[in-house]
Design a protein around this motif. Structure first.
Motif, mmCIF file in Angstrom:
data_model
loop_
_atom_site.group_PDB
_atom_site.id
_atom_site.type_symbol
_atom_site.label_atom_id
_atom_site.label_comp_id
_atom_site.label_asym_id
_atom_site.label_seq_id
_atom_site.Cartn_x
_atom_site.Cartn_y
_atom_site.Cartn_z
ATOM 1 N N MET A 19 7.562 15.940 12.166
ATOM 2 C CA MET A 19 8.869 15.887 11.505
ATOM 3 C C MET A 19 8.797 16.265 10.038
ATOM 4 S SD MET A 19 10.663 12.464 13.038
ATOM 5 C CE MET A 19 12.117 12.769 12.021
ATOM 6 N N LEU A 20 7.627 16.087 9.428
ATOM 7 C CA LEU A 20 7.507 16.310 7.979
ATOM 8 C C LEU A 20 6.819 17.626 7.655
ATOM 9 C CD1 LEU A 20 6.556 12.696 6.829
ATOM 10 C CD2 LEU A 20 8.809 13.752 6.946
ATOM 11 N N ALA A 21 6.711 18.508 8.611
ATOM 12 C CA ALA A 21 6.031 19.776 8.377
ATOM 13 C C ALA A 21 6.678 20.535 7.225
ATOM 14 C CB ALA A 21 6.053 20.625 9.646
ATOM 15 N N GLY A 22 5.865 20.905 6.246
ATOM 16 C CA GLY A 22 6.352 21.676 5.109
ATOM 17 C C GLY A 22 6.991 20.851 4.013
ATOM 18 N N LYS A 23 7.150 19.554 4.216
ATOM 19 C CA LYS A 23 7.760 18.706 3.184
ATOM 20 C C LYS A 23 6.736 18.372 2.110
ATOM 21 C CE LYS A 23 11.620 18.591 5.423
ATOM 22 N NZ LYS A 23 12.758 19.431 4.957
ATOM 23 N N ARG A 24 7.214 18.389 0.861
ATOM 24 C CA ARG A 24 6.330 18.118 -0.290
ATOM 25 C C ARG A 24 6.653 16.739 -0.849
ATOM 26 N NH1 ARG A 24 8.392 23.181 -3.485
ATOM 27 N NH2 ARG A 24 10.266 22.238 -2.607
ATOM 28 N N ILE A 25 5.658 15.865 -0.792
ATOM 29 C CA ILE A 25 5.828 14.485 -1.246
ATOM 30 C C ILE A 25 5.026 14.277 -2.519
ATOM 31 C CG2 ILE A 25 5.627 12.037 -0.652
ATOM 32 C CD1 ILE A 25 7.489 13.631 1.200
ATOM 33 N N LEU A 26 5.693 13.848 -3.575
ATOM 34 C CA LEU A 26 4.998 13.430 -4.791
ATOM 35 C C LEU A 26 4.796 11.932 -4.679
ATOM 36 C CD1 LEU A 26 3.911 14.181 -7.633
ATOM 37 C CD2 LEU A 26 6.172 13.616 -8.520
ATOM 38 N N LEU A 27 3.553 11.497 -4.533
ATOM 39 C CA LEU A 27 3.240 10.089 -4.326
ATOM 40 C C LEU A 27 2.722 9.476 -5.620
ATOM 41 C CD1 LEU A 27 2.833 7.598 -2.511
ATOM 42 C CD2 LEU A 27 0.546 8.501 -1.969
ATOM 43 N N ILE A 28 3.476 8.544 -6.168
ATOM 44 C CA ILE A 28 3.065 7.818 -7.367
ATOM 45 C C ILE A 28 2.489 6.482 -6.931
ATOM 46 C CG2 ILE A 28 3.868 6.712 -9.487
ATOM 47 C CD1 ILE A 28 5.971 8.900 -9.719
ATOM 48 N N ILE A 29 1.248 6.246 -7.290
ATOM 49 C CA ILE A 29 0.550 5.021 -6.892
ATOM 50 C C ILE A 29 0.475 4.093 -8.101
ATOM 51 C CG2 ILE A 29 -1.577 4.055 -5.934
ATOM 52 C CD1 ILE A 29 -2.113 6.803 -4.672
ATOM 53 N N GLY A 30 1.137 2.943 -7.979
ATOM 54 C CA GLY A 30 1.146 1.974 -9.063
ATOM 55 C C GLY A 30 -0.070 1.058 -9.020
ATOM 56 N N GLY A 31 -0.235 0.293 -10.080
ATOM 57 C CA GLY A 31 -1.413 -0.549 -10.238
ATOM 58 C C GLY A 31 -1.246 -1.923 -9.625
ATOM 59 N N GLY A 32 -1.591 -2.069 -8.361
ATOM 60 C CA GLY A 32 -1.552 -3.356 -7.684
ATOM 61 C C GLY A 32 -2.535 -3.344 -6.541
ATOM 62 N N ILE A 33 -2.878 -4.530 -6.031
ATOM 63 C CA ILE A 33 -3.858 -4.599 -4.954
ATOM 64 C C ILE A 33 -3.388 -3.826 -3.723
ATOM 65 C CG2 ILE A 33 -2.898 -6.756 -4.082
ATOM 66 C CD1 ILE A 33 -6.601 -5.643 -4.071
ATOM 67 N N ALA A 34 -2.063 -3.683 -3.555
ATOM 68 C CA ALA A 34 -1.532 -2.938 -2.407
ATOM 69 C C ALA A 34 -1.830 -1.447 -2.503
ATOM 70 C CB ALA A 34 -0.027 -3.163 -2.293
ATOM 71 N N ALA A 35 -2.379 -0.998 -3.614
ATOM 72 C CA ALA A 35 -2.701 0.429 -3.761
ATOM 73 C C ALA A 35 -3.655 0.903 -2.675
ATOM 74 C CB ALA A 35 -3.293 0.701 -5.141
ATOM 75 N N TYR A 36 -4.445 -0.029 -2.121
ATOM 76 C CA TYR A 36 -5.383 0.409 -1.073
ATOM 77 C C TYR A 36 -4.620 0.940 0.147
ATOM 78 C CZ TYR A 36 -4.584 -3.643 1.978
ATOM 79 O OH TYR A 36 -4.015 -4.566 2.818
ATOM 80 N N LYS A 37 -3.398 0.445 0.366
ATOM 81 C CA LYS A 37 -2.599 0.935 1.492
ATOM 82 C C LYS A 37 -2.151 2.373 1.281
ATOM 83 C CE LYS A 37 -0.582 -3.518 2.886
ATOM 84 N NZ LYS A 37 0.706 -4.236 3.107
ATOM 85 N N SER A 38 -2.125 2.819 0.033
ATOM 86 C CA SER A 38 -1.682 4.186 -0.238
ATOM 87 C C SER A 38 -2.640 5.205 0.373
ATOM 88 C CB SER A 38 -1.558 4.421 -1.748
ATOM 89 O OG SER A 38 -2.821 4.335 -2.381
ATOM 90 N N LEU A 39 -3.900 4.823 0.557
ATOM 91 C CA LEU A 39 -4.862 5.740 1.165
ATOM 92 C C LEU A 39 -4.472 6.032 2.611
ATOM 93 C CD1 LEU A 39 -8.158 4.182 -0.241
ATOM 94 C CD2 LEU A 39 -6.841 6.103 -1.160
ATOM 95 N N ASP A 40 -4.117 4.990 3.346
ATOM 96 C CA ASP A 40 -3.670 5.193 4.726
ATOM 97 C C ASP A 40 -2.323 5.905 4.754
ATOM 98 O OD1 ASP A 40 -3.839 4.958 7.539
ATOM 99 O OD2 ASP A 40 -2.562 3.178 7.509
ATOM 100 N N LEU A 41 -1.459 5.609 3.781
ATOM 101 C CA LEU A 41 -0.159 6.281 3.711
ATOM 102 C C LEU A 41 -0.341 7.787 3.563
ATOM 103 C CD1 LEU A 41 2.912 6.332 3.481
ATOM 104 C CD2 LEU A 41 2.652 5.796 1.039
ATOM 105 N N ILE A 42 -1.254 8.206 2.703
ATOM 106 C CA ILE A 42 -1.516 9.637 2.522
ATOM 107 C C ILE A 42 -1.936 10.266 3.845
ATOM 108 C CG2 ILE A 42 -3.040 11.322 1.431
ATOM 109 C CD1 ILE A 42 -3.162 9.399 -0.991
ATOM 110 N N ARG A 43 -2.842 9.591 4.544
ATOM 111 C CA ARG A 43 -3.333 10.119 5.823
ATOM 112 C C ARG A 43 -2.195 10.256 6.834
ATOM 113 N NH1 ARG A 43 -5.516 7.974 10.554
ATOM 114 N NH2 ARG A 43 -5.252 5.836 9.817
#
Length: 396
Positions: free
Chosen positions: A1-25
């Motif tokens: 569904m997201l083919a070709g979509k460009r996402i700018l991902l801003i990662i804030g400073g919190g312990i939940a930042a580790y979830k951003s790695l899986d989000l990127i994947r």
């Protein structure tokens, strides 16, 4: 569904930042291109190397970087995305956005863009509930910020409550919903759901049997039609839908405050089973047996449906109430629509014989100024989809 979509991902400073790695994947496996931006605090939780490896792109961290400014520049970086996602969206980042500050790369990108922003808040429960954070969120919602989460649960700090960042797949669902064009794309719909809990003392409360299932299904159906949904929910027994802005409340007065903060909206759907009364003399400590009866004094709760229906400027174009009745359903619900001043009433028979209250099915009558329309008994999801489609014919 997201083919070709460009996402700018801003990662804030919190312990939940580790979830951003899986989000990127998860975003990339659906075809999206992810350009990551780390705040300085975020780099204390996840490394630029790990983020870059998963994104397959360079990580941007500094505002005053000669090479980056020469090659692309922060203005272009902020405007080349189809959607900006902030995960985690910390209290500090939300405050900077609300105040229009631009003192680092992330906040400057957010101020220099006209691209829509989806935030996944994550912070300590006390920070989330702090009046300053709630004021900032009210400002940002008025500016059109999209939200997903936060969820309720255990915190890394050992506390429990709302403030956990939405899970990566919930955020992905919200991103997919944004890109799914529907008749309600660009519309904001407010939905209330679930029961309210009115305290008797710190350990006891008055409630009702509402599960929140119908309101939850309706919020999901409106989301699937492209609407930006603010979901104000009492302590329901069913989890809230993903891809919507969830505002958890306990009491009727808290629900009214949350509803007023969520406005303006194109439509407001009041599916919550709000308690009519609250205990006026609620105890500040646990009440003990004293050998006699217990005397409780009651006060009327604010009428949320009537309050919004009576608004002048700022009133939603469509205001829909729900009427759960046990007898004379049509007569009581018709009178309620006139008394409350709303546009539609969705009435149902919740007498014990129907098994509807807390069940999986519903049988409703839609009451409008033109008359009453009986719908056959069907699943609550089917009711939600039919009602959402009808709402779309009015506000799309």
């Amino acid at each position: 569904m997201l083919a070709g979509k460009r996402i700018l991902l801003i990662i804030g400073g919190g312990i939940a930042a580790y979830k951003s790695l899986d989000l990127i994947r998860r975003l990339r496996e659906r075809g999206a291109a992810v350009t990551p931006v780390l705040t300085r605090a975020a780099a204390e939780f996840v490394t630029p190397l790990s983020v870059s490896a998963l994104a397959g792109q360079k990580v941007f961290t500094e505002l005053f970087d000669l090479t980056d400014e020469a090659e692309m520049g922060h203005i272009q970086l902020s405007r080349s995305a189809d959607l900006i996602v902030i995960a985690p969206a910390t209290a500090d980042l939300l405050a900077k956005m609300a105040q229009g500050r631009a003192d680092d790369l992330a906040s400057t990108l957010l101020l220099a863009t006209d691209t829509e922003v989806l935030a996944a808040p994550a912070m300590n429960v006390r920070m989330w509930r702090h009046p300053a954070t709630q004021r900032n969120l009210a400002v940002l919602r008025g500016d059109g910020l999209r939200e997903v989460g936060p969820n309720e649960g255990d915190m890394a700090c050992g506390e429990y409550g709302p403030g956990r960042m939405a899970e990566p797949l919930e955020i992905v669902a919200a991103v997919e919903a944004y890109f799914t064009a529907g008749p309600l794309t660009g519309r904001h719909v407010l939905v209330t759901s679930g029961p309210t809990h009115e305290p008797i003392d710190p350990v006891r409360y008055i409630a009702n049997r509402s599960s929140g299932a119908q309101g939850t299904a309706l919020a999901a159906a409106l989301r699937d039609l492209g609407a930006r949904v603010t979901f104000v929910t009492g302590p329901a027994s069913v989890p809230p839908p993903s891809g919507v802005t969830v505002v958890p409340v306990e009491t009727a007065r808290e629900m009214l405050s949350a509803v007023e903060a969520a406005l303006p909206a194109d439509a407001a759907i009041f599916a919550a089973a709000v308690a009519d009364w609250r205990v006026a003399n609620a105890g500040s400590s646990k009440m003990k047996k004293g050998g006699g009866g217990l005397q409780l004094d009651f006060a009327e709760n604010p009428d949320i449906l009537a309050t919004v229906s009576a608004m002048g400027a700022g009133r939603p174009a469509l205001v829909v109430g729900f009427a759960a009745e046990t007898d004379d359903v049509l007569a009581h619900a018709t009178a309620k629509r006139l008394r409350k001043g709303c546009d539609w009433i969705v009435a149902n028979d919740v007498s014990p014989a129907t098994g509807i209250m807390g069940g999986r099915e519903n049988a409703v009558t839609l009451i409008t100024a033109e008359g009453a329309e009986d719908w056959p008994r069907m699943s609550k999801q089917a009711v939600a989809e039919k009602l959402a489609a009808r709402i779309a014919t009015v506000i799309a």
